[in-house]
Scaffold this active site. Structure first.
Site, PDB file in Angstrom:
ATOM      1  N   GLU A  44       0.713  -1.358   0.020  1.00  0.00           N
ATOM      2  CA  GLU A  44      -0.114  -0.031  -0.130  1.00  0.00           C
ATOM      3  C   GLU A  44       0.775   1.302  -0.264  1.00  0.00           C
ATOM      4  O   GLU A  44       2.054   1.226   0.364  1.00  0.00           O
ATOM      5  CB  GLU A  44      -0.884   0.113   1.232  1.00  0.00           C
ATOM      6  CG  GLU A  44      -2.081  -1.004   1.101  1.00  0.00           C
ATOM      7  CD  GLU A  44      -2.736  -1.115   2.353  1.00  0.00           C
ATOM      8  OE1 GLU A  44      -3.864  -1.692   2.465  1.00  0.00           O
ATOM      9  OE2 GLU A  44      -2.512  -0.280   3.430  1.00  0.00           O
ATOM     10  N   GLU A  55      -1.788  -9.839  -6.577  1.00  0.00           N
ATOM     11  CA  GLU A  55      -1.775 -10.818  -7.891  1.00  0.00           C
ATOM     12  C   GLU A  55      -0.672 -10.255  -8.993  1.00  0.00           C
ATOM     13  O   GLU A  55       0.014 -10.655  -9.515  1.00  0.00           O
ATOM     14  CB  GLU A  55      -3.166 -10.811  -8.522  1.00  0.00           C
ATOM     15  CG  GLU A  55      -3.938 -11.293  -7.675  1.00  0.00           C
ATOM     16  CD  GLU A  55      -4.977 -10.420  -6.715  1.00  0.00           C
ATOM     17  OE1 GLU A  55      -4.128  -9.658  -5.788  1.00  0.00           O
ATOM     18  OE2 GLU A  55      -5.998 -10.372  -6.596  1.00  0.00           O
TER      19      GLU A  55
END
Length: 128
Positions: A44, A55
């Site tokens: 983040e 992913e």
């Protein structure tokens, strides 16, 4: 490679996620067609647009190592239902035509084909 090994690799990498804003950790493991495993976790940023999902982190790591063909990907998180990839991740999976997508939580897993998660992913784009 056994699916359980790939799932465990995703859980292990999930623990490395950098998620100080959402506290929502996600892990992924992608397997190449020649059996190599690459993992990724979400990272983040205060500016959420700069955040990267697990992913894409796993897929991009594989590409950076010279691998571009994949047999499957596993995505894991502590969710009530098996985690579901965002639209951006689905499109990246489509770009590399990953045929098997395994979504997991601590209690269950669901297996999808790319067409099930993102129907017509490349149809009509750039006249393909």
């Amino acid at each position: 490679m056994e699916r359980s090994f790939l799932i465990e690799a995703a859980w292990t990498t999930r623990n490395l996620a950098y998620a100080p804003y959402s506290n929502f950790q996600v892990g992924a493991a992608v397997e190449t067609t020649d059996g190599k495993i690459f993992t990724g976790c979400n990272v983040e940023n205060l500016s959420y647009g700069l955040t990267i999902c697990a992913e894409r982190s796993a897929i991009f790591s594989a590409v950076a190592a010279g691998c571009q063909t994949f047999s499957r990907i596993v995505v894991v998180a502590d969710t009530d239902e098996p985690i579901s990839p965002c639209g951006a991740c689905r499109q990246v999976m489509a770009e590399f035509q990953i045929p098997e997508i395994i979504l997991c939580n601590r209690h269950s897993q669901m297996i999808f084909t790319l067409d099930q998660l993102l129907p017509r992913a490349t149809t009509g784009i750039l006249n393909h």
